[in-house]
Design a protein around this motif. Structure first.
Motif, PDB file in Angstrom:
ATOM      1  N   ASP A 128       0.845  -1.192   0.000  1.00 39.85           N
ATOM      2  CA  ASP A 128       0.000   0.000   0.000  1.00 39.85           C
ATOM      3  C   ASP A 128       0.880   1.240   0.000  1.00 39.85           C
ATOM      4  O   ASP A 128       1.487   1.590   1.012  1.00 39.85           O
ATOM      5  N   SER A 176      -0.305   4.252  -0.648  1.00 36.51           N
ATOM      6  CA  SER A 176      -1.170   5.428  -0.507  1.00 36.51           C
ATOM      7  C   SER A 176      -1.299   5.923   0.929  1.00 36.51           C
ATOM      8  O   SER A 176      -1.987   6.928   1.160  1.00 36.51           O
ATOM      9  N   ASN A 236      -9.095   0.753  -2.318  1.00 36.25           N
ATOM     10  CA  ASN A 236      -7.872   0.020  -2.688  1.00 36.25           C
ATOM     11  C   ASN A 236      -8.162  -1.467  -2.810  1.00 36.25           C
ATOM     12  O   ASN A 236      -7.727  -2.132  -3.766  1.00 36.25           O
ATOM     13  N   THR A 257      -2.634   1.235  -5.531  1.00 32.89           N
ATOM     14  CA  THR A 257      -2.361   2.147  -4.418  1.00 32.89           C
ATOM     15  C   THR A 257      -1.527   3.356  -4.848  1.00 32.89           C
ATOM     16  O   THR A 257      -1.595   4.414  -4.227  1.00 32.89           O
ATOM     17  N   TYR A 264      -7.297  -4.395   3.198  1.00 34.49           N
ATOM     18  CA  TYR A 264      -7.055  -3.000   2.817  1.00 34.49           C
ATOM     19  C   TYR A 264      -7.927  -2.034   3.618  1.00 34.49           C
ATOM     20  O   TYR A 264      -7.504  -0.906   3.905  1.00 34.49           O
TER      21      TYR A 264
END
Length: 326
Positions: free
Chosen positions: A82, A84, A124, A139, A229
């Motif tokens: 991830d 983000s 996501n 992401t 997520y």
């Protein structure tokens, strides 16, 4: 004569078992051993390091990254990543301040943060699970989108809270221990139980180890990924609340910048494999502490902040090399 031969055989067997025991000890507890070595080295290099206020300061500074790293661990255990988290933290912070100022309620602000962070994580998960988009790409897109929305809402600047009680979340303490440290420890315990004591955790490990085998084992892979997520997004929202509360403001341009790299570094140092399926929450906890000790020691020794990233990068590379050797 036979007894002598038996004794020699047993002696040789015990000798051959010693290296395997040492290798098992290293593979299982390498991050703790590394933590102890770095802790002792830091104590020798700087007398101020062992000061109780300095120790609490280290825990305080790693609490935000630590909470994010817990979510990153779960994602990476599932075989994803991830990128983000930093941008989502900024977006959650901006919307949290808006909700706080508009409602005048800390409860509404915190609830809003949880909803926004979980929703970003869910998006996501939908892109990865349903859209079959590689987690790196999905992401990465969320990272750009979340930062852009945060910049647009805040007009590229910072936003400050107007409810004085909100700052108490991150600036209060219990018996000298700041609330962010307590929250970090509680989150670590909760995620540890989730990943090591529940069916969900076993499913995450199974998907990270072999997704096809997980599907054949009747594991609802897509549903688990959505949960993974979403959980990561929820933990980011907890970190966003702490950061926003500590400063009583959030910067749409700089808040959360490069947090994803620190979180990934802590997870890798903690022994979680990039390919998923192997790793421990307690390893991430000590990985976060190692990063905190290194940053603190370099600051105490007046090492240029421009070189601190180099040290961090070398440690990540060394950790990956050791993983490959295993």
């Amino acid at each position: 004569m036979a007894n002598t031969e038996r004794k020699e055989t047993n002696h040789q067997t015990s000798k051959s078992n010693n290296p395997s025991r040492l290798s098992w000890l290293w593979s299982e507890y390498s991050v703790i051993i590394a933590f102890l070595i770095i802790f002792i080295a830091a104590s020798i290099m700087s007398p101020r390091f062992l000061d109780i206020n300095n120790q609490l300061n280290i825990l305080m500074h790693v609490s935000i990254i630590g909470i994010i790293a817990l979510g990153m661990t779960v994602v990476m255990l599932s075989g994803g990543i991830d990128l983000s988290v930093g941008s989502v933290l900024a977006l959650v912070g901006v919307i949290t301040v808006i909700a706080l100022n508009a409602s005048g309620s800390i409860f509404v602000a915190v609830l809003t943060a949880f909803i926004v962070g979980s929703f970003a994580g869910l998006l996501n998960g939908l892109m990865v699970a349903k859209g079959k988009i590689a987690s790196f790409i999905a992401t990465l897109g969320m990272m750009a989108a979340a930062r852009s929305i945060a910049l647009y809402i805040a007009d590229g600047g910072s936003m400050s809270g107007e409810v004085s009680g909100f700052t108490a979340i991150a600036n209060s303490d219990l018996w000298m221990i700041d609330y962010p440290i307590i929250i970090f420890l509680i989150m670590t315990a909760c995620v540890y139980i989730l990943m090591h004591k529940t069916r969900f955790g076993r499913y995450v490990y199974a998907i990270g180890s072999n997704e096809k085998a997980a599907v054949l084992s009747a594991i609802r892979v897509n549903r688990v990924k959505l949960g993974v997520y979403s959980l990561a997004g929820l933990l980011v929202s907890v970190a966003a609340i702490i950061e926003t509360s500590r400063l009583n403001s959030i910067s749409s341009s700089s808040s959360g910048m490069l947090y994803e790299l620190d979180a990934i570094a802590a997870v890798i140092i903690g022994g979680t494999r990039m390919t998923g399926g192997k790793g421990k929450i307690i390893g991430t906890f000590f990985g976060v502490l190692i990063l905190g000790i290194l940053n603190n020691t370099m600051n105490l020794m007046n090492v240029s902040p421009h070189l601190q990233g180099l040290v961090k990068g070398l440690i990540i590379i060394i950790a990956v090399v050791f993983q490959k050797r295993e």
